[in-house]
Design a protein around this motif. Structure first.
Motif, PDB file in Angstrom:
ATOM      1  N   LEU A  43     -14.094 108.500 -53.863  1.00 36.55           N
ATOM      2  CA  LEU A  43     -14.749 109.785 -54.072  1.00 36.55           C
ATOM      3  C   LEU A  43     -14.330 110.789 -53.001  1.00 36.55           C
ATOM      4  CD1 LEU A  43     -18.409 108.689 -54.974  1.00 36.55           C
ATOM      5  CD2 LEU A  43     -16.510 109.165 -56.524  1.00 36.55           C
ATOM      6  N   GLY A  44     -14.318 110.339 -51.760  1.00 36.06           N
ATOM      7  CA  GLY A  44     -13.938 111.227 -50.660  1.00 36.06           C
ATOM      8  C   GLY A  44     -12.503 111.699 -50.758  1.00 36.06           C
ATOM      9  N   ASP A  45     -11.611 110.794 -51.126  1.00 31.64           N
ATOM     10  CA  ASP A  45     -10.194 111.141 -51.242  1.00 31.64           C
ATOM     11  C   ASP A  45      -9.955 112.206 -52.310  1.00 31.64           C
ATOM     12  OD1 ASP A  45      -9.561 109.368 -49.252  1.00 31.64           O
ATOM     13  OD2 ASP A  45      -8.800 107.798 -50.596  1.00 31.64           O
ATOM     14  N   HIS A  46     -10.835 112.274 -53.293  1.00 31.81           N
ATOM     15  CA  HIS A  46     -10.663 113.232 -54.392  1.00 31.81           C
ATOM     16  C   HIS A  46     -11.619 114.420 -54.290  1.00 31.81           C
ATOM     17  CE1 HIS A  46      -8.608 109.688 -56.045  1.00 31.81           C
ATOM     18  NE2 HIS A  46      -7.936 110.538 -56.778  1.00 31.81           N
ATOM     19  N   GLY A  47     -12.292 114.537 -53.173  1.00 33.31           N
ATOM     20  CA  GLY A  47     -13.157 115.696 -52.963  1.00 33.31           C
ATOM     21  C   GLY A  47     -14.351 115.750 -53.897  1.00 33.31           C
ATOM     22  N   ILE A  48     -14.824 114.594 -54.343  1.00 31.03           N
ATOM     23  CA  ILE A  48     -15.939 114.550 -55.290  1.00 31.03           C
ATOM     24  C   ILE A  48     -17.255 114.679 -54.527  1.00 31.03           C
ATOM     25  CG2 ILE A  48     -17.174 113.090 -56.949  1.00 31.03           C
ATOM     26  CD1 ILE A  48     -14.398 111.964 -57.734  1.00 31.03           C
ATOM     27  N   ARG A  49     -17.992 115.720 -54.844  1.00 34.12           N
ATOM     28  CA  ARG A  49     -19.263 116.002 -54.180  1.00 34.12           C
ATOM     29  C   ARG A  49     -20.466 115.830 -55.097  1.00 34.12           C
ATOM     30  NH1 ARG A  49     -17.439 121.739 -51.761  1.00 34.12           N
ATOM     31  NH2 ARG A  49     -19.687 121.997 -51.448  1.00 34.12           N
ATOM     32  N   THR A  50     -20.200 115.669 -56.392  1.00 35.67           N
ATOM     33  CA  THR A  50     -21.274 115.514 -57.365  1.00 35.67           C
ATOM     34  C   THR A  50     -20.906 114.425 -58.366  1.00 35.67           C
ATOM     35  OG1 THR A  50     -21.842 117.869 -57.203  1.00 35.67           O
ATOM     36  CG2 THR A  50     -22.692 116.670 -59.111  1.00 35.67           C
ATOM     37  N   VAL A  51     -21.856 113.553 -58.667  1.00 36.59           N
ATOM     38  CA  VAL A  51     -21.687 112.526 -59.701  1.00 36.59           C
ATOM     39  C   VAL A  51     -22.696 112.810 -60.803  1.00 36.59           C
ATOM     40  CG1 VAL A  51     -21.948 110.073 -60.261  1.00 36.59           C
ATOM     41  CG2 VAL A  51     -20.828 110.766 -58.120  1.00 36.59           C
ATOM     42  N   VAL A  52     -22.237 112.802 -62.047  1.00 34.93           N
ATOM     43  CA  VAL A  52     -23.111 113.009 -63.200  1.00 34.93           C
ATOM     44  C   VAL A  52     -23.218 111.692 -63.958  1.00 34.93           C
ATOM     45  CG1 VAL A  52     -23.544 114.343 -65.285  1.00 34.93           C
ATOM     46  CG2 VAL A  52     -22.320 115.390 -63.364  1.00 34.93           C
ATOM     47  N   ASP A  53     -24.421 111.135 -63.981  1.00 35.98           N
ATOM     48  CA  ASP A  53     -24.687 109.849 -64.616  1.00 35.98           C
ATOM     49  C   ASP A  53     -25.292 110.103 -65.993  1.00 35.98           C
ATOM     50  OD1 ASP A  53     -25.517 107.321 -65.390  1.00 35.98           O
ATOM     51  OD2 ASP A  53     -26.325 106.791 -63.423  1.00 35.98           O
ATOM     52  N   ARG A 124     -20.637 122.995 -60.485  1.00 39.14           N
ATOM     53  CA  ARG A 124     -20.965 123.007 -59.057  1.00 39.14           C
ATOM     54  C   ARG A 124     -19.695 122.999 -58.205  1.00 39.14           C
ATOM     55  NH1 ARG A 124     -26.113 120.806 -57.456  1.00 39.14           N
ATOM     56  NH2 ARG A 124     -25.042 119.785 -55.723  1.00 39.14           N
ATOM     57  N   PRO A 125     -19.778 123.460 -56.965  1.00 41.93           N
ATOM     58  CA  PRO A 125     -18.607 123.447 -56.081  1.00 41.93           C
ATOM     59  C   PRO A 125     -18.097 122.028 -55.842  1.00 41.93           C
ATOM     60  CG  PRO A 125     -20.325 124.865 -55.189  1.00 41.93           C
ATOM     61  CD  PRO A 125     -20.946 124.112 -56.322  1.00 41.93           C
ATOM     62  N   GLY A 126     -16.802 121.914 -55.645  1.00 38.86           N
ATOM     63  CA  GLY A 126     -16.195 120.628 -55.337  1.00 38.86           C
ATOM     64  C   GLY A 126     -15.912 119.799 -56.560  1.00 38.86           C
ATOM     65  N   GLY A 127     -15.333 118.618 -56.325  1.00 40.08           N
ATOM     66  CA  GLY A 127     -15.023 117.721 -57.417  1.00 40.08           C
ATOM     67  C   GLY A 127     -16.285 117.131 -58.022  1.00 40.08           C
TER      68      GLY A 127
END
Length: 246
Positions: A43-53, A124-127
């Motif tokens: 997640l960090g490597d891809h700039g993911i700041r939000t997860v949608v479940d 939202r901002p970020g990945g």
């Protein structure tokens, strides 16, 4: 274990990156057995700041994203529950890929709040990472709606959806071990319709055709679900090639 079926669908939709900015939207299956150090690194490597479940509450476990939330990643529950009477009835009559495509439309129509929450999160901002159980059905239809909103050609959306077929053996093995009662695990055990065991291109083609002919396209459908014009504009702006990285 890292996330299975993880990818950036925009890379396939616009491989040369001429119009759509990659690195803002990702898709995968659910974490297995839960999000761990390897998952957090991904997640960090891809700039993911939000997860949608997108899973129903009965499919989830408290530990699934606990480590991610502790690390400051926002996890948004957009419950697209497959266990309602209407949806289960549609499953019982499903025999073909065409039926699966119609099932996707029904699932989307029956889940306007979840669809809207997913699109709001995607803006939202970020990945942003979208996932359900297998990362095929609910993830596939929401991804398709978002790509359609960006004007991605239907054939590219279909091709991205069909790629999940390569990962299904591992996905079903994981689900069979962890979720004996989940929708896609029932498919793994042979108790669900045959189309749910695969990712047939025809199913996504049918879904996109129905979104276009019955609802006027992705933007019109999302608006009918309750997604605001500002949210649609924010997602388009975020994914524009001219967008400034957040």
């Amino acid at each position: 274990m890292s996330l299975v079926n993880f990818r950036d669908p925009i890379l396939g939709a616009d491989p040369e990156g001429k119009r759509i900015r990659p690195g803002v939207l990702y898709r995968s299956a659910q974490p297995f057995p839960h999000a761990d150090h390897t998952t957090l690194t991904l997640l960090g490597d891809h700039g993911i700041r939000t997860v949608v479940d997108l899973r129903g509450i009965a499919e989830c476990e408290p530990a699934d994203w606990a480590a991610a939330e502790a690390a400051g990643i926002t996890v948004i529950a957009a419950r697209m529950d497959p266990a309602t009477d209407t949806i289960m009835a549609a499953m019982r009559t499903m025999t073909t890929a065409v039926d699966l495509g119609a099932f996707y439309l029904l699932l989307a129509e029956q889940s306007p709040d979840a669809v809207t929450a997913a699109v709001e999160a995607a803006a939202r901002p970020g990945g942003v990472l979208l996932h359900c159980a297998a990362g095929k059905d609910r993830t596939g239809l929401v991804t398709a709606l978002l790509l359609g909103l960006l004007g991605v050609p239907a054939e590219a959306i279909v091709a991205d959806y069909a790629r999940t077929g390569e990962a299904l053996p591992q996905i079903f093995a994981n689900l069979a071990e962890r979720h004996p009662a989940a929708l896609n695990d029932r498919a793994a055990r042979g108790a669900a319709p045959a189309p749910l065991l695969a990712a047939p291109a025809e199913a996504m083609t049918v879904f996109l055709d129905l979104i276009r002919t019955r609802h006027g396209g992705s933007a019109a459908f999302l608006t009918a679900c309750g997604t605001t014009a500002d949210t649609l504009a924010a997602f388009r702006s975020k994914t524009s090639k001219e967008a400034i990285a957040c």
